[in-house]
Design a protein around this motif. Structure first.
Motif, PDB file in Angstrom:
ATOM      1  N   UNK A   1       0.830  -1.205   0.000  1.00 35.52           N
ATOM      2  CA  UNK A   1       0.000   0.000   0.000  1.00 35.52           C
ATOM      3  C   UNK A   1       0.867   1.259   0.000  1.00 35.52           C
ATOM      4  N   UNK A   2       1.942   1.210   0.767  1.00 38.81           N
ATOM      5  CA  UNK A   2       2.837   2.359   0.868  1.00 38.81           C
ATOM      6  C   UNK A   2       3.506   2.646  -0.480  1.00 38.81           C
ATOM      7  N   UNK A   3       3.834   1.610  -1.238  1.00 35.70           N
ATOM      8  CA  UNK A   3       4.559   1.771  -2.500  1.00 35.70           C
ATOM      9  C   UNK A   3       3.657   1.896  -3.720  1.00 35.70           C
ATOM     10  N   UNK A   4       2.353   1.813  -3.549  1.00 35.85           N
ATOM     11  CA  UNK A   4       1.457   1.867  -4.701  1.00 35.85           C
ATOM     12  C   UNK A   4       1.116   3.308  -5.075  1.00 35.85           C
ATOM     13  N   UNK A   5       0.675   3.461  -6.313  1.00 37.15           N
ATOM     14  CA  UNK A   5       0.272   4.765  -6.821  1.00 37.15           C
ATOM     15  C   UNK A   5      -1.213   4.690  -7.174  1.00 37.15           C
ATOM     16  N   UNK A   6      -1.913   5.813  -7.171  1.00 34.66           N
ATOM     17  CA  UNK A   6      -3.347   5.786  -7.488  1.00 34.66           C
ATOM     18  C   UNK A   6      -3.653   5.130  -8.837  1.00 34.66           C
ATOM     19  N   UNK A   7      -2.760   5.281  -9.816  1.00 35.64           N
ATOM     20  CA  UNK A   7      -3.021   4.682 -11.131  1.00 35.64           C
ATOM     21  C   UNK A   7      -2.877   3.154 -11.118  1.00 35.64           C
ATOM     22  N   UNK A   8      -2.317   2.600 -10.034  1.00 35.37           N
ATOM     23  CA  UNK A   8      -2.194   1.144  -9.909  1.00 35.37           C
ATOM     24  C   UNK A   8      -3.516   0.476  -9.525  1.00 35.37           C
ATOM     25  N   UNK A   9      -4.455   1.266  -9.006  1.00 34.35           N
ATOM     26  CA  UNK A   9      -5.718   0.707  -8.526  1.00 34.35           C
ATOM     27  C   UNK A   9      -6.710   0.520  -9.655  1.00 34.35           C
ATOM     28  N   UNK A  10      -7.547  -0.510  -9.525  1.00 29.15           N
ATOM     29  CA  UNK A  10      -8.604  -0.791 -10.489  1.00 29.15           C
ATOM     30  C   UNK A  10      -9.921  -0.833  -9.723  1.00 29.15           C
ATOM     31  N   UNK A  11     -10.931  -0.233 -10.302  1.00 27.15           N
ATOM     32  CA  UNK A  11     -12.254  -0.247  -9.707  1.00 27.15           C
ATOM     33  C   UNK A  11     -12.744  -1.695  -9.565  1.00 27.15           C
ATOM     34  N   UNK A  12     -13.425  -2.018  -8.470  1.00 32.41           N
ATOM     35  CA  UNK A  12     -13.889  -3.388  -8.208  1.00 32.41           C
ATOM     36  C   UNK A  12     -14.834  -3.880  -9.309  1.00 32.41           C
ATOM     37  N   UNK A  13     -15.748  -3.043  -9.745  1.00 33.87           N
ATOM     38  CA  UNK A  13     -16.687  -3.455 -10.801  1.00 33.87           C
ATOM     39  C   UNK A  13     -15.941  -3.739 -12.105  1.00 33.87           C
ATOM     40  N   UNK A  14     -14.970  -2.880 -12.421  1.00 30.19           N
ATOM     41  CA  UNK A  14     -14.165  -3.074 -13.623  1.00 30.19           C
ATOM     42  C   UNK A  14     -13.384  -4.388 -13.538  1.00 30.19           C
ATOM     43  N   UNK A  15     -12.827  -4.643 -12.373  1.00 26.28           N
ATOM     44  CA  UNK A  15     -12.062  -5.872 -12.173  1.00 26.28           C
ATOM     45  C   UNK A  15     -12.951  -7.113 -12.326  1.00 26.28           C
ATOM     46  N   UNK A  16     -14.151  -7.068 -11.764  1.00 21.40           N
ATOM     47  CA  UNK A  16     -15.079  -8.198 -11.906  1.00 21.40           C
ATOM     48  C   UNK A  16     -15.489  -8.409 -13.356  1.00 21.40           C
ATOM     49  N   UNK A  17     -15.707  -7.316 -14.071  1.00 23.09           N
ATOM     50  CA  UNK A  17     -16.066  -7.429 -15.482  1.00 23.09           C
ATOM     51  C   UNK A  17     -14.944  -8.076 -16.290  1.00 23.09           C
ATOM     52  N   UNK A  18     -13.692  -7.712 -15.986  1.00 19.55           N
ATOM     53  CA  UNK A  18     -12.556  -8.324 -16.682  1.00 19.55           C
ATOM     54  C   UNK A  18     -12.482  -9.819 -16.392  1.00 19.55           C
ATOM     55  N   UNK A  19     -12.724 -10.208 -15.140  1.00 24.99           N
ATOM     56  CA  UNK A  19     -12.707 -11.633 -14.778  1.00 24.99           C
ATOM     57  C   UNK A  19     -13.829 -12.392 -15.497  1.00 24.99           C
ATOM     58  N   UNK A  20     -15.009 -11.781 -15.568  1.00 23.17           N
ATOM     59  CA  UNK A  20     -16.143 -12.436 -16.235  1.00 23.17           C
ATOM     60  C   UNK A  20     -15.839 -12.649 -17.709  1.00 23.17           C
ATOM     61  N   UNK A  21     -15.256 -11.645 -18.355  1.00 27.24           N
ATOM     62  CA  UNK A  21     -14.918 -11.767 -19.773  1.00 27.24           C
ATOM     63  C   UNK A  21     -13.840 -12.807 -19.981  1.00 27.24           C
ATOM     64  N   UNK A  22     -12.818 -12.786 -19.127  1.00 30.36           N
ATOM     65  CA  UNK A  22     -11.681 -13.696 -19.296  1.00 30.36           C
ATOM     66  C   UNK A  22     -12.082 -15.157 -19.076  1.00 30.36           C
ATOM     67  N   UNK A  23     -12.902 -15.400 -18.041  1.00 30.43           N
ATOM     68  CA  UNK A  23     -13.218 -16.789 -17.675  1.00 30.43           C
ATOM     69  C   UNK A  23     -14.653 -17.191 -18.010  1.00 30.43           C
ATOM     70  N   UNK A  24     -15.404 -16.301 -18.649  1.00 31.70           N
ATOM     71  CA  UNK A  24     -16.761 -16.627 -19.057  1.00 31.70           C
ATOM     72  C   UNK A  24     -17.699 -16.865 -17.902  1.00 31.70           C
ATOM     73  N   UNK A  25     -17.545 -16.115 -16.858  1.00 25.79           N
ATOM     74  CA  UNK A  25     -18.420 -16.285 -15.674  1.00 25.79           C
ATOM     75  C   UNK A  25     -19.733 -15.588 -15.825  1.00 25.79           C
TER      76      UNK A  25
END
Length: 72
Positions: free
Chosen positions: A48-72
Motif C-alpha cells: 500500500x505504501x509503495x502503490x500509486x493511485x493509477x495502480x488501482x482498479x475499480x472493483x466493478x471493472x475488475x469483476x467485469x474483466x474476470x467475467x470476460x476472461x473466464x466466461x463467468x
C-alpha cells in the motif's frame, strides 16, 4: 456468567492472557481462524505504501474483466 469479545494489540496479548488465566471460572477460547498473520499484514502495508493511485482498479471493472476472461 457473561461472555466478552476483546480485540487487543499483538504485543499486549501474552500479558492479557496470563492475567485472566489466574481467575477462577474463566475460560479462554482463542479463535484464530480469521486471524491474518503478522508477516502478511506487513507485506500488505508495504504494498500500500509503495502503490500509486493509477495502480488501482475499480472493483466493478475488475469483476467485469474476470467475467470476460473466464466466461463467468
Amino acid at each position: 456468567m457473561r461472555q466478552l469479545t476483546v480485540t487487543i494489540p499483538d504485543d499486549f496479548y501474552e500479558t492479557f492472557i496470563s492475567f485472566f488465566k489466574h481467575i477462577p471460572d474463566v475460560s479462554i477460547d482463542e479463535n484464530g481462524e480469521n486471524e491474518v498473520p503478522l508477516w502478511q499484514q506487513e507485506i500488505v502495508l508495504e504494498r500500500l505504501k509503495n502503490s500509486k493511485p493509477e495502480d488501482y482498479i475499480d472493483a466493478k471493472e475488475s469483476l467485469n474483466k474476470l467475467k470476460k476472461k473466464y466466461g463467468l
